[in-house]
Design an enzyme around this catalytic site. Sequence first.
Site, PDB file in Angstrom:
ATOM      1  N   ALA A   1       2.110   2.791   4.665  1.00  0.00           N
ATOM      2  CA  ALA A   1       2.372   1.496   5.292  1.00  0.00           C
ATOM      3  C   ALA A   1       3.434   0.673   4.586  1.00  0.00           C
ATOM      4  CB  ALA A   1       1.074   0.698   5.370  1.00  0.00           C
TER       5      ALA A   1
ATOM      6  N   ASN B   1      -4.695   1.596  -0.133  1.00  0.00           N
ATOM      7  CA  ASN B   1      -4.125   2.881  -0.533  1.00  0.00           C
ATOM      8  C   ASN B   1      -2.683   2.739  -1.005  1.00  0.00           C
ATOM      9  OD1 ASN B   1      -6.301   4.780   0.013  1.00  0.00           O
ATOM     10  ND2 ASN B   1      -6.005   4.290   2.163  1.00  0.00           N
TER      11      ASN B   1
ATOM     12  N   HIS C   1       2.656  -6.606   3.441  1.00  0.00           N
ATOM     13  CA  HIS C   1       2.741  -6.058   2.090  1.00  0.00           C
ATOM     14  C   HIS C   1       4.036  -6.558   1.447  1.00  0.00           C
ATOM     15  CE1 HIS C   1      -0.629  -3.407   2.804  1.00  0.00           C
ATOM     16  NE2 HIS C   1      -0.026  -2.876   3.838  1.00  0.00           N
TER      17      HIS C   1
END
Length: 252
Positions: free
Chosen positions: A119, A175, A203
Site C-alpha cells: 500500500a 504491514n 500513509h
Amino acid sequence: MINVGLLGCGNVGHILARHAENFRIVAVFDIIPDRAQELAALSHAEPYADFDEFLRQDTDIIVEAASVAAVRRYGEAILGAGKDLVVLSGGALADDEFRTRLIEAARSAGRKIRVPSGAVTGLDNLKIGQISPLQTLLLRTTKSPGSLGISTPARMEIFKGMAHECIKQYPKNINVAVALGLAAGREADVELYVDPDVERNVHEIFAEGEFGDIYIRVRNVPSPENPATSYMAALSILTLLKNLDNPLVVGT
C-alpha cells in the site's frame, strides 16, 4: 508462462484472477472451501482444501494473500517444496526469529521470498539505507476509526512506537511498516492515528540520511469489492508477477 498458486482466496485473489497477465493461476487454497471453489471458477484453477495437496501442484511461485498467521504456518513448507513465496502480510516478518528461519529455508532451497510494495511506494529508494544508514525512518498512518473498531469524534493518536510493537496490536493494519524497515535495513518508527474525517487510508513516510530527506504521502483507494483491502496492494502483486521474467529490471 509462470504458474501461480494462491494461498488465500479473498479480495486480492479475485483481483489477480481478473487481471492475470504473463502468468496463470493453476491452484488455489483456502481454509474455507467455498472461497477456494469460487476463486477457482473465476481463475480456471483447481481448488484445494488440503494444503499438502495444494503444495504438490505444478506451481513456480505461491502468492500469500491471507494473513500473518498463514505466513507463519505455511511459509517454510512452501519454500522447502521448491516454490518462491510472495508475502503480502509482511507483518509476519516483524518476528526476528521467524524471519531468520524463513530466510534460511529460502536459502537452503535456493528460492526467493518476495515482498511487494503493497500500500505504499518508495521501497526501492529506501534500500539505500542498507548502505548509508538512515537517521530517521517514520511511518505515520491515518485511518478511519471504523476500520479499527474505534469511535471518536476527532483525530486521535492510538499508537506511537516501533513497528514490531505496533504489529502486535494491529496485525492486519500496519504491514507496510514492516516492509519499510526490511527495505531500509532498520526498523521504522510508527505513529498510528484515527480520524473520522478521512475516507482513505493515508500513509506518510519520512526518511532522512546522508543523501538528504524523503517525504512520501499515499492516499489509498479501497478495493471496490472490499473496503478493508487497499487496491494499490493488489496492484503491486500484479506488477511483481507481470515482471518476474522481464529481462529489463527498473529500480533497485
